[in-house]
Design a protein around this motif. Structure first.
Motif, PDB file in Angstrom:
ATOM      1  N   LEU A 189      10.291 -10.792   1.297  1.00 37.08           N
ATOM      2  CA  LEU A 189      11.642 -11.329   1.121  1.00 37.08           C
ATOM      3  C   LEU A 189      12.459 -11.224   2.406  1.00 37.08           C
ATOM      4  CD1 LEU A 189      13.951 -12.292  -0.872  1.00 37.08           C
ATOM      5  CD2 LEU A 189      14.432  -9.857  -1.187  1.00 37.08           C
ATOM      6  N   VAL A 190      12.444 -10.060   3.044  1.00 35.86           N
ATOM      7  CA  VAL A 190      13.268  -9.848   4.241  1.00 35.86           C
ATOM      8  C   VAL A 190      12.539 -10.225   5.524  1.00 35.86           C
ATOM      9  CG1 VAL A 190      14.570  -8.010   3.098  1.00 35.86           C
ATOM     10  CG2 VAL A 190      12.591  -7.406   4.517  1.00 35.86           C
ATOM     11  N   GLU A 191      11.294 -10.748   5.384  1.00 37.15           N
ATOM     12  CA  GLU A 191      10.465 -11.140   6.528  1.00 37.15           C
ATOM     13  C   GLU A 191      10.337  -9.987   7.528  1.00 37.15           C
ATOM     14  OE1 GLU A 191      12.448 -14.769   7.732  1.00 37.15           O
ATOM     15  OE2 GLU A 191      11.178 -15.954   6.387  1.00 37.15           O
ATOM     16  N   ALA A 192       9.857  -8.860   6.998  1.00 36.29           N
ATOM     17  CA  ALA A 192       9.716  -7.645   7.793  1.00 36.29           C
ATOM     18  C   ALA A 192       8.621  -7.792   8.850  1.00 36.29           C
ATOM     19  CB  ALA A 192       9.395  -6.459   6.875  1.00 36.29           C
ATOM     20  N   ASP A 193       8.687  -6.942   9.845  1.00 39.32           N
ATOM     21  CA  ASP A 193       7.637  -6.884  10.869  1.00 39.32           C
ATOM     22  C   ASP A 193       6.523  -5.929  10.455  1.00 39.32           C
ATOM     23  OD1 ASP A 193       8.935  -8.462  13.195  1.00 39.32           O
ATOM     24  OD2 ASP A 193      10.499  -7.052  12.596  1.00 39.32           O
ATOM     25  N   TRP A 194       6.906  -4.844   9.771  1.00 46.39           N
ATOM     26  CA  TRP A 194       5.947  -3.817   9.368  1.00 46.39           C
ATOM     27  C   TRP A 194       6.152  -3.451   7.909  1.00 46.39           C
ATOM     28  CZ3 TRP A 194       2.280  -1.423  12.581  1.00 46.39           C
ATOM     29  CH2 TRP A 194       2.415  -1.623  13.963  1.00 46.39           C
ATOM     30  N   LEU A 195       5.049  -3.172   7.214  1.00 39.97           N
ATOM     31  CA  LEU A 195       5.070  -2.534   5.895  1.00 39.97           C
ATOM     32  C   LEU A 195       4.145  -1.335   5.951  1.00 39.97           C
ATOM     33  CD1 LEU A 195       5.619  -2.267   2.837  1.00 39.97           C
ATOM     34  CD2 LEU A 195       3.742  -3.885   2.443  1.00 39.97           C
ATOM     35  N   PHE A 196       4.695  -0.149   5.671  1.00 40.84           N
ATOM     36  CA  PHE A 196       3.898   1.079   5.634  1.00 40.84           C
ATOM     37  C   PHE A 196       3.744   1.522   4.182  1.00 40.84           C
ATOM     38  CE2 PHE A 196       5.531   1.063   9.934  1.00 40.84           C
ATOM     39  CZ  PHE A 196       4.457   1.525  10.682  1.00 40.84           C
ATOM     40  N   LEU A 197       2.499   1.661   3.740  1.00 41.73           N
ATOM     41  CA  LEU A 197       2.194   2.160   2.403  1.00 41.73           C
ATOM     42  C   LEU A 197       1.724   3.598   2.549  1.00 41.73           C
ATOM     43  CD1 LEU A 197       0.274  -0.988   1.065  1.00 41.73           C
ATOM     44  CD2 LEU A 197       2.670  -0.378   0.629  1.00 41.73           C
ATOM     45  N   LEU A 198       2.610   4.546   2.266  1.00 43.31           N
ATOM     46  CA  LEU A 198       2.289   5.965   2.418  1.00 43.31           C
ATOM     47  C   LEU A 198       1.651   6.464   1.133  1.00 43.31           C
ATOM     48  CD1 LEU A 198       5.527   7.258   4.209  1.00 43.31           C
ATOM     49  CD2 LEU A 198       3.509   6.136   5.179  1.00 43.31           C
ATOM     50  N   THR A 199       0.472   7.064   1.270  1.00 41.31           N
ATOM     51  CA  THR A 199      -0.297   7.452   0.093  1.00 41.31           C
ATOM     52  C   THR A 199      -0.927   8.822   0.305  1.00 41.31           C
ATOM     53  OG1 THR A 199      -2.025   6.698  -1.417  1.00 41.31           O
ATOM     54  CG2 THR A 199      -2.349   6.201   0.922  1.00 41.31           C
ATOM     55  N   ASP A 200      -1.865   9.221  -0.582  1.00 47.34           N
ATOM     56  CA  ASP A 200      -2.420  10.569  -0.519  1.00 47.34           C
ATOM     57  C   ASP A 200      -3.751  10.640   0.225  1.00 47.34           C
ATOM     58  OD1 ASP A 200      -3.787   9.197  -2.418  1.00 47.34           O
ATOM     59  OD2 ASP A 200      -3.495  10.631  -4.045  1.00 47.34           O
ATOM     60  N   VAL A 201      -4.152   9.547   0.889  1.00 48.21           N
ATOM     61  CA  VAL A 201      -5.307   9.577   1.784  1.00 48.21           C
ATOM     62  C   VAL A 201      -4.877   9.032   3.139  1.00 48.21           C
ATOM     63  CG1 VAL A 201      -7.095   9.417  -0.001  1.00 48.21           C
ATOM     64  CG2 VAL A 201      -6.089   7.334   0.927  1.00 48.21           C
ATOM     65  N   ASP A 202      -5.653   9.345   4.183  1.00 49.79           N
ATOM     66  CA  ASP A 202      -5.217   8.988   5.537  1.00 49.79           C
ATOM     67  C   ASP A 202      -5.435   7.527   5.889  1.00 49.79           C
ATOM     68  OD1 ASP A 202      -7.955   9.277   5.541  1.00 49.79           O
ATOM     69  OD2 ASP A 202      -8.061  10.194   7.527  1.00 49.79           O
TER      70      ASP A 202
END
Length: 367
Positions: free
Chosen positions: A158-171
């Protein structure tokens, strides 16, 4: 250069796995990292899970509720607590934040979709960090995002982002779950989603969360179609976000599509909830996928579901595999009558002259 950065943190990273209590050290580090990104001039959006998990801990519940009414009540308890913690920590660093609660209905209607876009732009222009979550208290099952991985990808689109970070429980992403398959192969870069056909994604990560690796891959697919570089990385170390932006090879990176899908077509593909399915013959599939053509009634073999004009439908092959989505020019009852027929036959069948195409190519997007 100013970047628009969306960070999604999951319940498994926000809470202690045994108790469901908030992992305050992780949240404090996340807060410092996001404030530092803001100080560098970046526009930052945080998509935060955790309302139901925090509500469970607050109420002494031992497991996540399954009944939707109880889950909504627990979310109402947890969301206030979660925002209080965020506001206290961000306030220490003089960073204003805003709560943004969304339901799928906010993205289904085009006018509301644009209104959400405008709200985000105003908040980011004011230097505010929006803290986004699904509005679990009022969302009904058929209009839920289902998980915040999907929500974060839709917000990034929607906001036409440059980055999306999906922080989770594995590296990072692995060829199988490393917790049960010790020799699982790490995946550092995904240039095409076809590369992931053979991996085992497993189930959800923790008893308190709703996501899992499969939802993160689906989210990455949505984001990269919008030209957003997507990264899966360890949520317990939010400080790695800055290192990744600076070029360090941490986590799994999904390369964005070089030619992003238009905003309107992204709304059709991912914002709307399909109301039915059209099953196409091979000729129609080739025409829309390779020839960039509109969908004609002659190429439709079967119609499933009940829908009205200008509602979204899935376009599938004979085996039910989705290949595209689009907005129809005829309702389901009319399509049952005209499917398989040539365009010049339609006026005689229906008794009036309608659109030449079932779905015009401007309202059709390959998925």
């Amino acid at each position: 250069m100013t970047k628009t950065i969306v960070i999604k943190i999951g319940t498994s990273s926000l809470t202690q796995p045994e108790t469901g209590q908030l992992a305050l050290s992780t949240i404090a580090t996340l807060t410092e990292t996001l404030c530092h990104l803001r100080q560098q001039g970046h526009r930052v959006i945080l998509v935060s899970s955790g309302a139901v998990g925090v509500g469970c801990a607050r109420l002494g519940l031992k497991e996540r509720p399954k009944a939707i009414a109880l889950k909504q009540a627990v979310a109402a308890v947890g969301q206030g607590r979660l925002m209080r913690v965020y506001d206290d920590l961000f306030s220490i660093l003089q960073q204003p934040i805003a709560q943004v609660l969304l339901t799928r209905a906010d993205l289904v209607q085009r006018s509301r979709y644009l209104n959400v876009y405008n709200t985000f732009q105003e908040l980011l222009g004011l230097g505010v960090i929006p803290v986004v979550n699904e509005n679990d208290t009022v969302a009904v099952e058929e209009l839920k995002f289902g998980d915040n991985d999907t929500l974060s990808a839709l917000v990034a689109s929607l906001v036409e982002a440059d980055w999306l970070f999906l922080l989770t429980d594995v590296d990072r992403l692995y060829s199988a779950d490393p917790r049960s398959v010790p020799d699982a192969r790490p995946i550092t870069l995904v240039s095409s989603m076809k590369e992931l056909a053979e991996i085992q994604t497993g189930g959800q990560g923790s008893q308190w969360g709703t996501g899992g690796m499969v939802t993160k891959i689906s989210a990455a697919r949505i984001a990269i179609a919008a030209g957003v570089r997507t990264v899966i990385t360890q949520g317990r170390y939010p400080q790695n976000i800055e290192k990744i932006i600076q070029g360090e090879a941490i986590g799994t990176h999904f390369e964005p599509q070089p030619e992003p899908t238009s905003a309107r077509k992204r709304w059709i593909a991912y914002g709307l909830v399909p109301a039915g399915k059209l099953y196409l013959d091979e000729g129609a599939i080739t025409a829309i996928s390779q020839g960039g053509k509109s969908l004609l009634a002659a190429g439709i073999e079967a119609v499933e579901g009940e829908f009205d004009i200008q509602e979204a439908v899935q376009l599938c092959d004979r085996h039910g595999n989705e290949i595209a989505r689009g907005l129809v020019n005829y309702n389901s009852e009319e399509l049952q009558k005209i499917r398989g027929h040539r365009s010049h036959e339609i006026p005689e069948i229906l008794g009036y002259t309608g659109a030449e195409t079932v779905i015009h190519r401007d309202n059709l997007v390959m998925t």
